[in-house]
Every structure is written in C-alpha cells, then in structure tokens.
Design a protein around this motif. Structure first.
Motif, PDB file in Angstrom:
ATOM      1  N   LYS A 205      26.336 -21.641  -7.721  1.00 26.41           N
ATOM      2  CA  LYS A 205      26.166 -22.670  -6.708  1.00 26.41           C
ATOM      3  C   LYS A 205      25.679 -22.042  -5.400  1.00 26.41           C
ATOM      4  CE  LYS A 205      30.053 -25.293  -8.652  1.00 26.41           C
ATOM      5  NZ  LYS A 205      31.388 -25.861  -8.374  1.00 26.41           N
ATOM      6  N   VAL A 206      24.890 -22.803  -4.657  1.00 26.72           N
ATOM      7  CA  VAL A 206      24.357 -22.316  -3.386  1.00 26.72           C
ATOM      8  C   VAL A 206      25.479 -22.203  -2.356  1.00 26.72           C
ATOM      9  CG1 VAL A 206      22.853 -22.882  -1.447  1.00 26.72           C
ATOM     10  CG2 VAL A 206      22.044 -23.200  -3.795  1.00 26.72           C
ATOM     11  N   VAL A 207      25.503 -21.086  -1.648  1.00 26.52           N
ATOM     12  CA  VAL A 207      26.493 -20.888  -0.590  1.00 26.52           C
ATOM     13  C   VAL A 207      25.846 -20.670   0.779  1.00 26.52           C
ATOM     14  CG1 VAL A 207      28.269 -20.006  -2.148  1.00 26.52           C
ATOM     15  CG2 VAL A 207      26.641 -18.398  -1.110  1.00 26.52           C
ATOM     16  N   ARG A 208      24.522 -20.459   0.787  1.00 22.68           N
ATOM     17  CA  ARG A 208      23.855 -20.222   2.085  1.00 22.68           C
ATOM     18  C   ARG A 208      22.405 -20.696   2.015  1.00 22.68           C
ATOM     19  NH1 ARG A 208      20.876 -16.002   4.135  1.00 22.68           N
ATOM     20  NH2 ARG A 208      21.322 -14.713   2.300  1.00 22.68           N
ATOM     21  N   ASP A 209      21.966 -21.386   3.076  1.00 19.37           N
ATOM     22  CA  ASP A 209      20.577 -21.824   3.238  1.00 19.37           C
ATOM     23  C   ASP A 209      20.101 -22.690   2.074  1.00 19.37           C
ATOM     24  OD1 ASP A 209      20.378 -20.451   5.668  1.00 19.37           O
ATOM     25  OD2 ASP A 209      19.726 -18.607   4.681  1.00 19.37           O
ATOM     26  N   ARG A 210      20.807 -23.740   1.846  1.00 19.86           N
ATOM     27  CA  ARG A 210      20.497 -24.688   0.778  1.00 19.86           C
ATOM     28  C   ARG A 210      19.094 -25.281   0.965  1.00 19.86           C
ATOM     29  NH1 ARG A 210      23.983 -28.370  -2.199  1.00 19.86           N
ATOM     30  NH2 ARG A 210      22.990 -30.397  -2.589  1.00 19.86           N
ATOM     31  N   VAL A 211      18.302 -25.337  -0.096  1.00 16.38           N
ATOM     32  CA  VAL A 211      16.944 -25.875  -0.048  1.00 16.38           C
ATOM     33  C   VAL A 211      16.836 -27.039  -1.029  1.00 16.38           C
ATOM     34  CG1 VAL A 211      14.494 -25.419  -0.460  1.00 16.38           C
ATOM     35  CG2 VAL A 211      15.910 -23.693   0.670  1.00 16.38           C
ATOM     36  N   GLU A 212      16.663 -28.239  -0.495  1.00 12.86           N
ATOM     37  CA  GLU A 212      16.444 -29.429  -1.325  1.00 12.86           C
ATOM     38  C   GLU A 212      14.976 -29.482  -1.746  1.00 12.86           C
ATOM     39  OE1 GLU A 212      18.732 -31.724  -2.063  1.00 12.86           O
ATOM     40  OE2 GLU A 212      20.375 -31.423  -0.619  1.00 12.86           O
ATOM     41  N   MET A 213      14.700 -30.268  -2.785  1.00  9.42           N
ATOM     42  CA  MET A 213      13.310 -30.483  -3.188  1.00  9.42           C
ATOM     43  C   MET A 213      12.491 -31.068  -2.040  1.00  9.42           C
ATOM     44  SD  MET A 213      12.503 -29.434  -6.136  1.00  9.42           S
ATOM     45  CE  MET A 213      13.348 -28.822  -7.603  1.00  9.42           C
ATOM     46  N   HIS A 214      13.113 -31.965  -1.269  1.00 10.76           N
ATOM     47  CA  HIS A 214      12.414 -32.550  -0.130  1.00 10.76           C
ATOM     48  C   HIS A 214      12.008 -31.472   0.878  1.00 10.76           C
ATOM     49  CE1 HIS A 214      13.670 -36.399  -1.688  1.00 10.76           C
ATOM     50  NE2 HIS A 214      14.948 -36.077  -1.581  1.00 10.76           N
ATOM     51  N   ASP A 215      12.841 -30.457   1.031  1.00  8.13           N
ATOM     52  CA  ASP A 215      12.517 -29.360   1.946  1.00  8.13           C
ATOM     53  C   ASP A 215      11.330 -28.556   1.428  1.00  8.13           C
ATOM     54  OD1 ASP A 215      14.829 -30.198   3.290  1.00  8.13           O
ATOM     55  OD2 ASP A 215      16.089 -28.707   2.290  1.00  8.13           O
ATOM     56  N   LEU A 216      11.309 -28.329   0.125  1.00  9.03           N
ATOM     57  CA  LEU A 216      10.183 -27.613  -0.487  1.00  9.03           C
ATOM     58  C   LEU A 216       8.887 -28.396  -0.285  1.00  9.03           C
ATOM     59  CD1 LEU A 216       9.257 -25.243  -2.360  1.00  9.03           C
ATOM     60  CD2 LEU A 216       9.649 -26.786  -4.274  1.00  9.03           C
ATOM     61  N   HIS A 217       8.941 -29.703  -0.502  1.00  9.31           N
ATOM     62  CA  HIS A 217       7.758 -30.546  -0.326  1.00  9.31           C
ATOM     63  C   HIS A 217       7.300 -30.556   1.132  1.00  9.31           C
ATOM     64  CE1 HIS A 217       9.031 -33.003  -4.123  1.00  9.31           C
ATOM     65  NE2 HIS A 217       8.459 -31.862  -4.434  1.00  9.31           N
ATOM     66  N   ALA A 218       8.247 -30.679   2.047  1.00  7.25           N
ATOM     67  CA  ALA A 218       7.901 -30.683   3.472  1.00  7.25           C
ATOM     68  C   ALA A 218       7.239 -29.376   3.879  1.00  7.25           C
ATOM     69  CB  ALA A 218       9.157 -30.921   4.316  1.00  7.25           C
ATOM     70  N   THR A 219       7.744 -28.268   3.345  1.00  7.82           N
ATOM     71  CA  THR A 219       7.204 -26.951   3.685  1.00  7.82           C
ATOM     72  C   THR A 219       5.807 -26.774   3.109  1.00  7.82           C
ATOM     73  OG1 THR A 219       9.449 -26.069   3.732  1.00  7.82           O
ATOM     74  CG2 THR A 219       7.655 -24.476   3.570  1.00  7.82           C
ATOM     75  N   MET A 220       5.594 -27.235   1.876  1.00 10.33           N
ATOM     76  CA  MET A 220       4.261 -27.159   1.281  1.00 10.33           C
ATOM     77  C   MET A 220       3.250 -27.923   2.128  1.00 10.33           C
ATOM     78  SD  MET A 220       2.783 -28.956  -2.157  1.00 10.33           S
ATOM     79  CE  MET A 220       2.790 -30.529  -1.287  1.00 10.33           C
ATOM     80  N   LEU A 221       3.584 -29.157   2.497  1.00  8.68           N
ATOM     81  CA  LEU A 221       2.663 -29.948   3.305  1.00  8.68           C
ATOM     82  C   LEU A 221       2.421 -29.295   4.663  1.00  8.68           C
ATOM     83  CD1 LEU A 221       3.904 -33.579   2.517  1.00  8.68           C
ATOM     84  CD2 LEU A 221       1.816 -32.472   1.690  1.00  8.68           C
ATOM     85  N   HIS A 222       3.467 -28.738   5.257  1.00 10.01           N
ATOM     86  CA  HIS A 222       3.332 -28.061   6.542  1.00 10.01           C
ATOM     87  C   HIS A 222       2.312 -26.927   6.462  1.00 10.01           C
ATOM     88  CE1 HIS A 222       4.510 -26.204  10.367  1.00 10.01           C
ATOM     89  NE2 HIS A 222       4.511 -25.054   9.709  1.00 10.01           N
ATOM     90  N   LEU A 223       2.388 -26.143   5.400  1.00 10.70           N
ATOM     91  CA  LEU A 223       1.460 -25.026   5.243  1.00 10.70           C
ATOM     92  C   LEU A 223       0.029 -25.506   5.037  1.00 10.70           C
ATOM     93  CD1 LEU A 223       3.708 -22.700   3.060  1.00 10.70           C
ATOM     94  CD2 LEU A 223       2.973 -22.273   5.416  1.00 10.70           C
ATOM     95  N   LEU A 224      -0.123 -26.727   4.517  1.00  9.06           N
ATOM     96  CA  LEU A 224      -1.454 -27.314   4.358  1.00  9.06           C
ATOM     97  C   LEU A 224      -1.954 -27.979   5.644  1.00  9.06           C
ATOM     98  CD1 LEU A 224      -1.030 -28.949   0.830  1.00  9.06           C
ATOM     99  CD2 LEU A 224      -2.506 -27.001   1.392  1.00  9.06           C
TER     100      LEU A 224
END
Length: 469
Positions: free
Chosen positions: A419-438
């Motif tokens: 289980k995640v104990v630090r800096d949890r990354v949701e799928m929504h966070d991954l998507h937001a980061t991908m779009l940001h880089l674009l």
C-alpha cells in the motif's frame, strides 16, 4: 435595459455563422491543390515540454515487487501467513490468499541514480537513468475492465473518451495524413475492448485508429477501384453530397467527423504503407529493437516500438502500444508467475529500452513523453502457490522524456510493497501531468456534454511536480 451578450465558443460561432467545422474543413479540401495546409495548430495554455506521447501499455498488471519496487522484507518473511505478519490483508479479487512470496528475480541498483530494477528487465535496467519511476500509483478498481477504463479514460465505466482522444482534441494533428490517436495492436485487445480507445462524447474524428500487427496494418487501406482516377471520381461525388447535406441540414458532429475521417482515410492510403515499411531502417537499428530475435513476440513488439518512433518523426501526437501474445496470459499471472512474467518481459524489455535509446540518439526523447505501466499491480503474497492477485493499493509506473526528471524515484509503498505510504498518485494526477507536459491545463481542456463542461480529470487531478524536470 441594455442587452446582455452571452459569450460563445469558437465551435458555437462556426456552427451559427456557417455550417460547422465539417463545412470549414470541406471548403479547404475542395480548394485547389495549392491550398494552405489545413492542419490545425494547437492552442496551448503554457509552453509544452512534450510534443507527443507514447504509452507502452502493459496489459494485465505487472508486479511492482518483481520489477521496480524492491522489498527485502519479502525475502525475510517468505512463506509466512500474511495475516500473521502484515497489519491488514485486504480482500482480493479471487479471495485466494497464499503465503508471503519473495521475488523470483534479484534486484540491483542501476546507473548513476542507483535505481532499483530487477533482473527481469536487463535492457531497461541499462537505461534506468532516463526513467522517472513512480512507485505510488493507486487505482479505484481491482477488476480488469473497470481498471482499464479508469486508466484510459479517468472513469471506471464504459463510454468516456480515452486520454489519447483528449490529447488529440487538445492538440489537433501534426500530420494531416495520419489520425491524431493511433493504437498499435500487438494482437491482444484488453479487457474492456475497443472502448479503451474510444472518443466517447468527443467528435468521432478523435477516436483511436487501431493498426493491426499483420499486413495490411489497416483494413481497406488499398483502394478497390482499378485506377486512382476512378477512386477520385467517387471521392469528388462524396464531397459534393456531403456539402449538399451540410448546406441543407446544418451542422452535425457525426457528419463532420465522417467527412474528416473520409479524408484522413484517403490520405492514409499513401502514408500508412510507407510508415509501416521498416525495410529501409539500418541493420543496426533493427538489431537494436530485437527484430533479429528468435522469439516472435520480441519481433512483434520491437516492430511496434520502431513504428512508434517513426510515427513521432511524422508528427503523430498520441501512440499506444498493446502487448503481443506470448502463448499464455498477459502480465496477469494468477499462477505460474515466473514463467508468465518472464515471457512478457522477454517480449517487451529489449524493444522498450531500444525505443528510449533510439529516441534519445535522434534528439526526440526530450520532446516525447514515454509512459509505461498497467491498470494495477500485484499483491506481495501469493495467490495459491505461485501467482499474485490484483493489487490496486500501490503499484509502479514510469515515465521518460518529454519534460520528466530523469533518474528519479517518486513515492513509496510500505515495507511489503503493498500500500502507498508516501506521495500517493491517482490516475487523475497522472492524466493531469501528461496534459501539463503537452502544454495543456487539464482544468481548461473541456467539452460541453450533458449540460456541463466535461474533462479528462473530471473534478480531480493534481500535477505530480516531483517528476517534472
């Protein structure tokens, strides 16, 4: 009382004052051959770090504790009852909890970064310093179909636009001869089917175009008419009928998308065969990707990775690769873990490392975001004797290039890799980061549907700034 003017979008303006986007596109297509390039330029919210995305989809869920998330505690407690040594064992998909199971593969620290990578990936281990590994990804779903929809669309249900469709909608196409979203199918359609690559409520022009592993790569890519002149006569008639329909009936997304897709399909007749022809690549390049391998799945996935590089060179925006068949299951090893993961790793390891190496050598990696991962991970304890069940509570994905911070490890699971104990990354966070880089703000990329402005991240999503260069 003064009149209040309600602002309208560019789309609404075109619909009210003319005949919609289809008519605008058609007008350009009906113009002389010397017309200006009708390819739409992206409207970015901020400077982009990446121009394209390649998603290496590891269908089925690779095990994080056997790949990039080293947990020595599994070795210490190997064979013990997890209910007695772990704080809490969550219900699993198949409710068949076996003993704590150590990895079948040894881990070593790789490169200048000292990143832990197992012997399962000897080739990727050699390029570890190019990776930004996220060890703290979570999902909401423990079942393949819903988890696949969540990974691809940000929702665990059928019918929402895929992230490739959103990227195409935001960026447009960099090559008028190719679709905005291309899926290179290794032979396995994932659970959830083609709706993983759907355009949902976005215009149909943004749906994923699936290129097959065989030849021809796209159905009906060769004309049926005897001559190109015969085909052009039919094409001109379709244009006239489409224009008449638009003028008579007014704008309709379905018709507009059909017009755009017809024209793209026509141009693909020339572009796709040239794209898929790797015969002119150097012997060294083919060998790098494993095209000389005696293992057919390596050749298959190596060809996909090579074609992905060629697509990036030609201006494609979002390319997704699916897994080849290895004669057993995908990365979904509920039993026979060692054999199953080794087959899948043998198919993908060399081609993935080759893709990163080749992109970097050609100066393309800095502008290309490469994403690797599946819909969830695996449990640190066995399912039965030699398998691992689904684990949505903490797993690993990695990114490379496209403005990510190379040689970085972000986030942490507990000492079991459970289980995640630090800096949890949701799928929504991954998507937001991908779009940001674009160059796209995920909160501003919206489409009006069902009475509200919809977006890939819905009302969620935060940037994972720790992996940004």
């Amino acid at each position: 009382m003064p009149h209040v003017y309600t602002p309208v979008s560019r789309r609404e303006m075109l619909a009210r004052t003319a005949n919609g986007f289809g008519a605008v596109a058609l007008a350009a297509l009906l113009a002389e051959d010397g017309r200006a390039d009708p390819v739409r330029e992206p409207v970015l919210h901020h400077p982009a770090k990446a121009k394209a995305v390649i998603f290496l989809y590891m269908d089925g869920g690779p095990s994080q504790v056997d790949t990039f998330d080293y947990k020595p505690l599994l070795e210490k407690h190997h064979g013990k009852d997890p209910h007695k040594v772990m704080e809490k064992v969550e219900p699993t998909q198949f409710a068949n909890v076996g003993r704590v199971m150590q990895s079948h593969w040894k881990f070593k620290q790789r490169g200048q970064s000292g990143m832990w990578v197992s012997d399962l990936f000897p080739h990727v281990a050699a390029v570890a310093d190019d990776l930004a590994v996220v060890r703290s990804v979570v999902s909401k779903f423990p079942e393949h179909t819903s988890a696949n929809y969540f990974l691809h669309t940000g929702a665990g249900v059928q019918g929402r636009p895929s992230w490739g469709a959103w990227a195409g909608y935001g960026l447009g196409t960099g090559n008028k001869d190719l679709p905005t979203f291309i899926v290179l199918n290794g032979g396995l359609i994932p659970p959830g089917g083609l709706d993983n690559f759907n355009s949902g409520f976005l215009p149909a022009a943004y749906q994923g175009s699936v290129f097959r592993a065989g030849n021809p790569p796209v159905a009906n890519i060769a004309r049926l008419e005897k001559t190109s002149a015969d085909q052009m006569v039919k094409r001109d008639l379709m244009r006239k009928l489409d224009a008449l329909g638009q003028k008579t009936l007014g704008p309709a997304d379905e018709v507009e998308s059909a017009i755009a897709n017809y024209e793209t399909a026509y141009r693909m007749q020339t572009a796709v065969p040239e794209l898929m022809d790797t015969s002119k690549e150097t012997t060294a390049t083919k060998r790098l990707y494993g095209l000389d391998s005696t293992y057919a799945p390596t050749v298959s996935f190596g060809t996909q990775c090579l074609v992905a590089r060629r697509l990036v060179e030609r201006g494609a925006k979002f390319i997704e690769l699916t897994c080849p068949s290895v004669g057993s299951d995908r990365w979904d090893q509920h039993s026979d873990m060692k054999n199953g993961h080794e087959k899948n790793a043998r198919a993908t390891d060399q081609p993935v490392a080759a893709l990163l190496t080749d992109l970097k050598a050609r100066g393309l990696l800095k502008d290309t975001l490469v994403v690797w991962g599946g819909e969830f991970g695996r449990t640190p304890f066995a399912q039965g004797g030699d398998g691992r069940d689904h684990n949505q509570y903490g797993f690993t994905m990695w990114l490379a290039g496209g403005g990510t911070k190379a040689g970085t490890v972000y986030g942490e699971t507990d000492e079991w890799g459970y289980k995640v104990v630090r800096d949890r990354v949701e799928m929504h966070d991954l998507h937001a980061t991908m779009l940001h880089l674009l160059g796209i703000d995920h909160k501003k990329l919206t489409f009006r549907f069902g009475g509200r402005d919809m977006r890939l991240t819905d009302v969620h999503g935060e940037l994972v700034t720790g992996i940004l260069a």
